[in-house]
Design an enzyme around this catalytic site. Structure first.
Site, PDB file in Angstrom:
ATOM      1  N   SER A   8       0.838  -1.203   0.000  1.00 18.41           N
ATOM      2  CA  SER A   8       0.000   0.000   0.000  1.00 18.41           C
ATOM      3  C   SER A   8       0.869   1.247   0.000  1.00 18.41           C
ATOM      4  O   SER A   8       1.676   1.452   0.917  1.00 18.41           O
ATOM      5  CB  SER A   8      -0.914   0.020   1.224  1.00 18.41           C
ATOM      6  OG  SER A   8      -1.552   1.278   1.331  1.00 18.41           O
ATOM      7  N   HIS A  31      -1.195  -1.217  -4.291  1.00 18.61           N
ATOM      8  CA  HIS A  31      -2.473  -0.902  -3.661  1.00 18.61           C
ATOM      9  C   HIS A  31      -2.558   0.604  -3.405  1.00 18.61           C
ATOM     10  O   HIS A  31      -1.676   1.182  -2.763  1.00 18.61           O
ATOM     11  CB  HIS A  31      -2.601  -1.670  -2.341  1.00 18.61           C
ATOM     12  CG  HIS A  31      -3.931  -1.545  -1.674  1.00 18.61           C
ATOM     13  ND1 HIS A  31      -5.026  -2.305  -2.027  1.00 18.61           N
ATOM     14  CD2 HIS A  31      -4.353  -0.735  -0.665  1.00 18.61           C
ATOM     15  CE1 HIS A  31      -6.050  -1.992  -1.265  1.00 18.61           C
ATOM     16  NE2 HIS A  31      -5.669  -1.025  -0.424  1.00 18.61           N
ATOM     17  N   ASP A  33      -4.913   3.595  -1.860  1.00 18.38           N
ATOM     18  CA  ASP A  33      -6.043   3.929  -0.995  1.00 18.38           C
ATOM     19  C   ASP A  33      -6.555   5.328  -1.335  1.00 18.38           C
ATOM     20  O   ASP A  33      -5.837   6.317  -1.162  1.00 18.38           O
ATOM     21  CB  ASP A  33      -5.624   3.879   0.478  1.00 18.38           C
ATOM     22  CG  ASP A  33      -5.340   2.466   0.944  1.00 18.38           C
ATOM     23  OD1 ASP A  33      -6.246   1.629   0.863  1.00 18.38           O
ATOM     24  OD2 ASP A  33      -4.203   2.204   1.385  1.00 18.38           O
ATOM     25  N   MET A  35      -9.139   8.111  -0.329  1.00 19.34           N
ATOM     26  CA  MET A  35      -9.973   8.523   0.808  1.00 19.34           C
ATOM     27  C   MET A  35     -10.454   9.952   0.588  1.00 19.34           C
ATOM     28  O   MET A  35      -9.696  10.803   0.115  1.00 19.34           O
ATOM     29  CB  MET A  35      -9.188   8.439   2.117  1.00 19.34           C
ATOM     30  CG  MET A  35      -8.559   7.089   2.386  1.00 19.34           C
ATOM     31  SD  MET A  35      -7.720   7.085   3.995  1.00 19.34           S
ATOM     32  CE  MET A  35      -6.743   5.586   3.857  1.00 19.34           C
ATOM     33  N   HIS A  64      -8.527   0.945  -3.847  1.00 13.12           N
ATOM     34  CA  HIS A  64      -9.472   0.735  -2.756  1.00 13.12           C
ATOM     35  C   HIS A  64     -10.120   2.072  -2.446  1.00 13.12           C
ATOM     36  O   HIS A  64      -9.471   2.976  -1.901  1.00 13.12           O
ATOM     37  CB  HIS A  64      -8.724   0.172  -1.543  1.00 13.12           C
ATOM     38  CG  HIS A  64      -9.567   0.000  -0.335  1.00 13.12           C
ATOM     39  ND1 HIS A  64      -9.021  -0.233   0.911  1.00 13.12           N
ATOM     40  CD2 HIS A  64     -10.918   0.013  -0.138  1.00 13.12           C
ATOM     41  CE1 HIS A  64      -9.995  -0.342   1.807  1.00 13.12           C
ATOM     42  NE2 HIS A  64     -11.150  -0.188   1.182  1.00 13.12           N
ATOM     43  N   MET A  66     -12.283   4.362  -0.451  1.00 13.52           N
ATOM     44  CA  MET A  66     -12.928   4.626   0.834  1.00 13.52           C
ATOM     45  C   MET A  66     -13.591   5.992   0.726  1.00 13.52           C
ATOM     46  O   MET A  66     -13.124   6.983   1.287  1.00 13.52           O
ATOM     47  CB  MET A  66     -11.894   4.556   1.961  1.00 13.52           C
ATOM     48  CG  MET A  66     -11.428   3.147   2.243  1.00 13.52           C
ATOM     49  SD  MET A  66      -9.984   3.061   3.334  1.00 13.52           S
ATOM     50  CE  MET A  66      -8.669   3.109   2.116  1.00 13.52           C
ATOM     51  N   MET A 135     -11.691  -5.949   5.689  1.00 12.63           N
ATOM     52  CA  MET A 135     -10.851  -5.005   6.421  1.00 12.63           C
ATOM     53  C   MET A 135     -10.527  -5.570   7.803  1.00 12.63           C
ATOM     54  O   MET A 135     -11.425  -5.982   8.537  1.00 12.63           O
ATOM     55  CB  MET A 135     -11.558  -3.657   6.569  1.00 12.63           C
ATOM     56  CG  MET A 135     -11.742  -2.881   5.279  1.00 12.63           C
ATOM     57  SD  MET A 135     -10.173  -2.369   4.534  1.00 12.63           S
ATOM     58  CE  MET A 135      -9.499  -1.303   5.810  1.00 12.63           C
ATOM     59  N   PHE A 141      -6.750   4.973   8.135  1.00 19.83           N
ATOM     60  CA  PHE A 141      -5.368   5.292   8.476  1.00 19.83           C
ATOM     61  C   PHE A 141      -4.491   4.049   8.393  1.00 19.83           C
ATOM     62  O   PHE A 141      -4.927   2.949   8.742  1.00 19.83           O
ATOM     63  CB  PHE A 141      -5.272   5.885   9.894  1.00 19.83           C
ATOM     64  CG  PHE A 141      -5.942   7.219  10.030  1.00 19.83           C
ATOM     65  CD1 PHE A 141      -5.258   8.385   9.721  1.00 19.83           C
ATOM     66  CD2 PHE A 141      -7.264   7.302  10.438  1.00 19.83           C
ATOM     67  CE1 PHE A 141      -5.889   9.620   9.829  1.00 19.83           C
ATOM     68  CE2 PHE A 141      -7.903   8.529  10.550  1.00 19.83           C
ATOM     69  CZ  PHE A 141      -7.208   9.690  10.241  1.00 19.83           C
ATOM     70  N   GLY A 142      -3.260   4.232   7.940  1.00 18.05           N
ATOM     71  CA  GLY A 142      -2.292   3.155   7.934  1.00 18.05           C
ATOM     72  C   GLY A 142      -1.656   2.981   9.296  1.00 18.05           C
ATOM     73  O   GLY A 142      -1.820   3.808  10.195  1.00 18.05           O
ATOM     74  N   ASP A 173      -6.791  -6.379   4.430  1.00 21.44           N
ATOM     75  CA  ASP A 173      -6.135  -5.069   4.449  1.00 21.44           C
ATOM     76  C   ASP A 173      -6.216  -4.531   5.862  1.00 21.44           C
ATOM     77  O   ASP A 173      -7.303  -4.331   6.401  1.00 21.44           O
ATOM     78  CB  ASP A 173      -6.857  -4.133   3.469  1.00 21.44           C
ATOM     79  CG  ASP A 173      -6.225  -2.754   3.392  1.00 21.44           C
ATOM     80  OD1 ASP A 173      -5.255  -2.489   4.125  1.00 21.44           O
ATOM     81  OD2 ASP A 173      -6.719  -1.931   2.597  1.00 21.44           O
ATOM     82  N   GLY A 174      -5.028  -4.310   6.453  1.00 23.32           N
ATOM     83  CA  GLY A 174      -4.978  -3.722   7.783  1.00 23.32           C
ATOM     84  C   GLY A 174      -4.117  -4.509   8.743  1.00 23.32           C
ATOM     85  O   GLY A 174      -4.479  -5.624   9.119  1.00 23.32           O
ATOM     86  N   GLY A 175      -2.968  -3.970   9.096  1.00 26.10           N
ATOM     87  CA  GLY A 175      -2.109  -4.636  10.071  1.00 26.10           C
ATOM     88  C   GLY A 175      -1.449  -5.900   9.571  1.00 26.10           C
ATOM     89  O   GLY A 175      -0.990  -6.714  10.383  1.00 26.10           O
ATOM     90  N   SER A 196       3.072  -0.507   6.013  1.00 29.28           N
ATOM     91  CA  SER A 196       4.303  -0.253   6.763  1.00 29.28           C
ATOM     92  C   SER A 196       5.216  -1.471   6.808  1.00 29.28           C
ATOM     93  O   SER A 196       6.437  -1.325   6.908  1.00 29.28           O
ATOM     94  CB  SER A 196       3.959   0.210   8.191  1.00 29.28           C
ATOM     95  OG  SER A 196       3.096  -0.710   8.833  1.00 29.28           O
TER      96      SER A 196
END
Length: 220
Positions: A8, A31, A33, A35, A64, A66, A135, A141-142, A173-175, A196
């Site tokens: 991402s 990816h 994002d 927003m 993606h 959002m 999700m 937020f990343g 997606d996420g963590g 990250s």
């Protein structure tokens, strides 16, 4: 398609996007994002920047969205040449019509679900889409911590897809990191968004390879 890693760029240096995307040349997807500061409390980038990215990379671009009113805005991303265009079902007025419009413009259509949105009501939607995004953090937020409570939902999504017999990808997606990707893959995900975990590494290519290996180990 097997395991796919989609770094991402939300975690990249926005002032140097071209070189940051070059760092992830071994990825399967890039990816992006989008927003709008309405659907989520953050503002990132929109169609003009996505068009610039599309002109500067050979990687398939995974958008993606959002955003509010994806019925109006999502087809433009498909028309611009995005490989995947994913919208949030919570924001769509007519998800079937929108998915068909995205496909009509040549992109794969994806549906995203927030952590609290159950997956079961959307089983009938599977023939109309190409990807189901679960999700594993609240969107916006990343750098957030992975929500383990979403693992059973990933399993249910995979079970739904398996029952359908359709070629629908299950994305998370996420963590996503070296500490969490094996659990996601073991639950049935096959496309992994990592921000990250890739861009925070000194060697992005090695980070991608490590994530791909760990996910493969969990499914092999």
């Amino acid at each position: 398609m097997g395991i796919q890693i989609a770094p991402s760029i939300l975690s990249a240096d926005f002032a140097n996007l071209e070189s940051e995307i070059a760092r992830i040349g071994d990825a399967d997807l890039v990816h992006v994002d989008v927003m709008d500061n309405h659907f989520v409390p953050n503002l990132t980038l929109g169609l003009p920047v996505v068009e610039a990215i599309l002109a500067r990379t050979t990687l398939p671009v995974d958008c993606h969205l959002m955003i509010d009113d994806p019925d109006r805005w999502a087809p433009g991303y498909a028309e611009a040449g995005a490989h995947n265009v994913t919208f949030h079902v919570e924001a769509a007025a007519a998800p079937v019509r929108l998915a068909r419009e995205i496909r009509r413009h040549g992109a794969r259509a994806g549906v995203a679900l927030k952590p609290a949105t159950p997956v079961e009501p959307f089983e009938a939607l599977l023939p109309e889409i190409d990807m189901l995004l679960v999700m594993t953090v609240e969107p916006g937020f990343g750098g957030q911590s992975f929500l383990d409570v979403c693992l059973p939902k990933i399993r249910r999504a995979r079970e739904m897809v398996s029952r359908s017999g359709l070629d629908v990808w299950v994305q998370v997606d996420g963590g996503v990191s070296g500490e969490t990707i094996e659990r996601c893959a073991g639950a049935g995900a096959d496309v992994f968004v990592a921000g990250s975990a890739v861009y925070g590494a000194d060697d992005a290519a090695k980070a991608i390879d490590d994530l791909r290996r760990l996910a493969g180990n969990a499914t092999g």
